[in-house]
Structure formats: C-alpha cells, structure tokens
Enzyme design. Sequence first.
Site, PDB file in Angstrom:
ATOM      1  N   VAL A 101       0.832  -1.192  -0.075  1.00 47.12           N
ATOM      2  CA  VAL A 101      -0.011   0.079  -0.013  1.00 47.12           C
ATOM      3  C   VAL A 101       0.785   1.275   0.131  1.00 47.12           C
ATOM      4  O   VAL A 101       0.444   2.401   0.232  1.00 47.12           O
ATOM      5  CB  VAL A 101      -0.950   0.037   1.356  1.00 47.12           C
ATOM      6  CG1 VAL A 101      -1.911  -1.236   1.199  1.00 47.12           C
ATOM      7  CG2 VAL A 101      -0.081  -0.013   2.450  1.00 47.12           C
ATOM      8  N   HIS A 117      -4.368  -4.261  -2.191  1.00 47.65           N
ATOM      9  CA  HIS A 117      -4.727  -4.084  -0.993  1.00 47.65           C
ATOM     10  C   HIS A 117      -4.719  -2.585  -0.478  1.00 47.65           C
ATOM     11  O   HIS A 117      -4.768  -2.075   0.474  1.00 47.65           O
ATOM     12  CB  HIS A 117      -3.697  -4.468   0.245  1.00 47.65           C
ATOM     13  CG  HIS A 117      -3.436  -6.131   0.294  1.00 47.65           C
ATOM     14  ND1 HIS A 117      -2.395  -7.006   0.645  1.00 47.65           N
ATOM     15  CD2 HIS A 117      -4.425  -7.012  -0.155  1.00 47.65           C
ATOM     16  CE1 HIS A 117      -2.729  -8.107   0.855  1.00 47.65           C
ATOM     17  NE2 HIS A 117      -4.006  -8.244  -0.022  1.00 47.65           N
ATOM     18  N   CYS A 128     -20.245   6.129   2.235  1.00 48.77           N
ATOM     19  CA  CYS A 128     -20.482   6.449   0.962  1.00 48.77           C
ATOM     20  C   CYS A 128     -19.380   6.010  -0.022  1.00 48.77           C
ATOM     21  O   CYS A 128     -19.695   6.030  -1.190  1.00 48.77           O
ATOM     22  CB  CYS A 128     -20.988   7.787   0.657  1.00 48.77           C
ATOM     23  SG  CYS A 128     -19.727   8.999   0.820  1.00 48.77           S
ATOM     24  N   CYS A 145     -16.769  12.809   6.194  1.00 44.77           N
ATOM     25  CA  CYS A 145     -17.379  12.971   4.834  1.00 44.77           C
ATOM     26  C   CYS A 145     -18.505  14.261   4.803  1.00 44.77           C
ATOM     27  O   CYS A 145     -19.133  14.164   5.792  1.00 44.77           O
ATOM     28  CB  CYS A 145     -17.814  11.712   4.298  1.00 44.77           C
ATOM     29  SG  CYS A 145     -18.374  11.698   2.489  1.00 44.77           S
ATOM     30  N   CYS A 147     -21.217  13.122   3.907  1.00 46.14           N
ATOM     31  CA  CYS A 147     -22.512  12.566   4.467  1.00 46.14           C
ATOM     32  C   CYS A 147     -22.556  12.213   5.842  1.00 46.14           C
ATOM     33  O   CYS A 147     -23.517  11.774   6.226  1.00 46.14           O
ATOM     34  CB  CYS A 147     -22.418  11.330   3.480  1.00 46.14           C
ATOM     35  SG  CYS A 147     -21.420   9.931   4.081  1.00 46.14           S
ATOM     36  N   GLY A 184       9.461 -11.039  -2.915  1.00 43.62           N
ATOM     37  CA  GLY A 184       9.340 -10.360  -1.738  1.00 43.62           C
ATOM     38  C   GLY A 184       8.164 -10.460  -0.898  1.00 43.62           C
ATOM     39  O   GLY A 184       7.536  -9.567  -0.356  1.00 43.62           O
TER      40      GLY A 184
HETATM   41  P1  OAD Z   1       5.559 -10.276   4.860  1.00 37.08           P
HETATM   42  O1  OAD Z   1       6.043  -9.319   5.694  1.00 37.08           O
HETATM   43  O2  OAD Z   1       4.687 -11.458   4.850  1.00 37.08           O
HETATM   44  O3  OAD Z   1       6.754 -11.083   3.857  1.00 37.08           O
HETATM   45  C1  OAD Z   1       7.841 -10.360   3.229  1.00 37.08           C
HETATM   46  C2  OAD Z   1       8.542 -11.227   2.494  1.00 37.08           C
HETATM   47  O4  OAD Z   1       9.748 -10.242   2.022  1.00 37.08           O
HETATM   48  C3  OAD Z   1       9.267 -12.200   3.534  1.00 37.08           C
HETATM   49  O5  OAD Z   1       9.041 -13.509   2.806  1.00 37.08           O
HETATM   50  C4  OAD Z   1      10.805 -11.828   3.545  1.00 37.08           C
HETATM   51  O6  OAD Z   1      11.660 -13.082   3.374  1.00 37.08           O
HETATM   52  C5  OAD Z   1      10.755 -10.842   2.015  1.00 37.08           C
HETATM   53  N1  OAD Z   1      11.932 -10.000   2.083  1.00 37.08           N
HETATM   54  C6  OAD Z   1      12.262  -9.083   2.904  1.00 37.08           C
HETATM   55  N2  OAD Z   1      13.388  -8.422   2.687  1.00 37.08           N
HETATM   56  C7  OAD Z   1      13.463  -8.817   1.271  1.00 37.08           C
HETATM   57  C8  OAD Z   1      14.501  -8.214   0.310  1.00 37.08           C
HETATM   58  N3  OAD Z   1      15.238  -7.302   0.418  1.00 37.08           N
HETATM   59  N4  OAD Z   1      14.378  -8.872  -0.968  1.00 37.08           N
HETATM   60  C9  OAD Z   1      13.433  -9.823  -1.414  1.00 37.08           C
HETATM   61  N5  OAD Z   1      12.713 -10.457  -0.365  1.00 37.08           N
HETATM   62  C10 OAD Z   1      12.652  -9.712   0.915  1.00 37.08           C
HETATM   63  O7  OAD Z   1       4.808  -9.538   3.595  1.00 37.08           O
HETATM   64  P2  OAD Z   1       3.596  -9.783   2.519  1.00 37.08           P
HETATM   65  O8  OAD Z   1       3.995 -11.142   1.902  1.00 37.08           O
HETATM   66  O9  OAD Z   1       3.645  -8.439   1.485  1.00 37.08           O
HETATM   67  O10 OAD Z   1      -2.092  -7.419   4.566  1.00 37.08           O
HETATM   68  O11 OAD Z   1       2.384  -9.825   3.435  1.00 37.08           O
HETATM   69  C11 OAD Z   1       1.248  -9.843   2.641  1.00 37.08           C
HETATM   70  C12 OAD Z   1       0.133  -9.177   3.585  1.00 37.08           C
HETATM   71  O12 OAD Z   1       0.337  -9.446   4.727  1.00 37.08           O
HETATM   72  C13 OAD Z   1       0.219  -7.674   3.534  1.00 37.08           C
HETATM   73  O13 OAD Z   1      -0.100  -6.964   2.181  1.00 37.08           O
HETATM   74  C14 OAD Z   1      -0.449  -7.104   4.729  1.00 37.08           C
HETATM   75  C15 OAD Z   1      -0.100  -8.068   5.472  1.00 37.08           C
HETATM   76  O14 OAD Z   1      -0.829  -8.308   6.562  1.00 37.08           O
HETATM   77  C16 OAD Z   1      -2.850  -6.601   4.517  1.00 37.08           C
HETATM   78  O15 OAD Z   1      -2.618  -5.470   5.518  1.00 37.08           O
HETATM   79  C17 OAD Z   1      -4.200  -6.776   4.242  1.00 37.08           C
END
Ligand code: OAD
Length: 244
Positions: A101, A117, A128, A145, A147, A184
Amino acid sequence: MFSDLLINKLKKATTVAALTGAGISAESGVPTFRGEQGLWKKFRPEELANFNAFMKNPKLVWEWYNFRKNLISQVQPNPGHHALVQMETYFQDFYLITQNVDNLHRLAGNKRIYELHGNIMRNRCVDCNKQWSDTLIDEENLPHCDCGGLIRPDVVWFGESLPEKEITKSFEVARKSEVFFSIGTSALVQPAASLPIEAKRAGAYVVEINFEPTVITDYVDESIIGKSGEILPSLIRQIINDQE
Ligand code: OAD
C-alpha cells in the site's frame, strides 16, 4: 545466478507479470509484516487492520496509519522498484500486481499496476465510499465526509474483500503470463498467494525472488534467494545486454 532457461524465456516472452510484497520495499526502509523485524511482531493486526477495530477506536487506527504514512513519505523507491519499471518498458505486456500500500511502485514510474490491498495515500468514506485526498489526518479531530461518515484509509483490512477489478484482472494476468514473478512476499495471505499457483497451473514459468525460502519455494520453477534490489536490476541488465 539465473538459469539459461529463464533468460531464454524472458527474451522471447511478450506477457510477463510480477506479484510483489513488502520485501520489495524493505531496502527502501519500509518494514515488512512478518519475521523478526516485522510490523506484526510489535503491533496487533486485529487492533489495527480491521473495520470493527477502526469503528471502535478510529483515533488509534489513524495514529498507526499516520505513523506509517509519515515513514513512507520519507523513503524512496529502490533499485528493485526501478527494475520493474524497466520491465514495463521492455516487455510488450507487463503487469505489476502488488500487495503493498506504500505507493512506491507508482513513485518509481510503473503505470500498469493492480493494487490488491489499496493505497495508503488514498482515503475514503466508510459509508458512501467517496474518495478523499491525502491530507495528513488529525487524529484529535477526525475528519468526516459530507455524508457524515468517518473517513478511513483506502486499504484492505483483514476480513474485507479485495477490490473486484484488481483481483479479477490479476487472476486473468496470472493465467496468461508466460513468466510470472513472486517477489518479496511470504505468500501466506490469500487470495494474492494463489496467484503464482494459478499462473503455474496455467503454464507460466514461475520465478520466486526472496530473501529466504517460503511456502511456495518448492512449487515454483525457479527460486532465487537474495535481495530483490540486487537481483532484479541484475536480471533486467542481463536481458537488455544480451539483446544488444
Ligand atoms: P510479509 O512481511 O509477510 O513477507 C515479506 C517477505 O519479504 C518475506 O518472505 C521476506 O523474506 C521477504 N523479504 C524481506 N526483505 C527482502 C528483500 N530485500 N528482498 C527480497 N525479499 C525480501 O509481507 P507480504 O507477503 O507482503 O496485508 O504480506 C502480505 C500481506 O500481509 C500484506 O499486504 C499485509 C499483511 O498483513 C494487509 O494488510 C491486508
């Protein structure tokens, strides 16, 4: 570092897609969610990233989002983000799907992005859905808002549906891509985590780029362990140089 198979596939490919997660922004200084330094070690998702928590204590939730907005406003896209912009220019059809985000892909210059997300720089009304611009929200004097509804960050919280168009398009793209990158992301949060699986099922060559192995590592065609800010620039350099 890369297999000949991957390089050859990329040289021939017209349709390529990438799914990114928090790890791509880690080298910009944005904390990831999971792992020892992750946000969810220090903060409780159920108190901060869900609708009921917001309605119960909007001030607390806004404090947290203001903290993150403030952090994000001080960082810049890193070489991993920039390499994905080069990919958008290089491939005839390149699609970027992100769970982040933080707006850094837009700031870097990618144009065709599906933000699964939401985006922390946007706000909307809880009642709204009217979009509100990104002024820093004063937690002491919460804005409403026209509303009368409270204004919330335009992000997806736990238990909420993903934006319909973004998720539908993302699955379409996963199914038609020749090469699909998962970059990542811990690949733990659905439905985003199903995209690499769906891509492979439909015939894509699936490549994971991550600092460490994940739950999908054994499933993908190629796993590249390391920092996305180093691997992605090196990959795009190799493709472009070989072409010249
Ligand atoms: P995570 O924090 O779960 O995972 C991050 C990943 O990035 C891990 O597997 C790390 O090993 C990897 N990582 C860290 N540094 C890195 C680098 N320099 N190069 C490559 N990889 C690296 O984050 P997300 O998978 O994005 O959702 O999490 C998914 C969702 O969970 C997020 O969008 C959020 C969270 O709760 C909501 O808020 C709805």
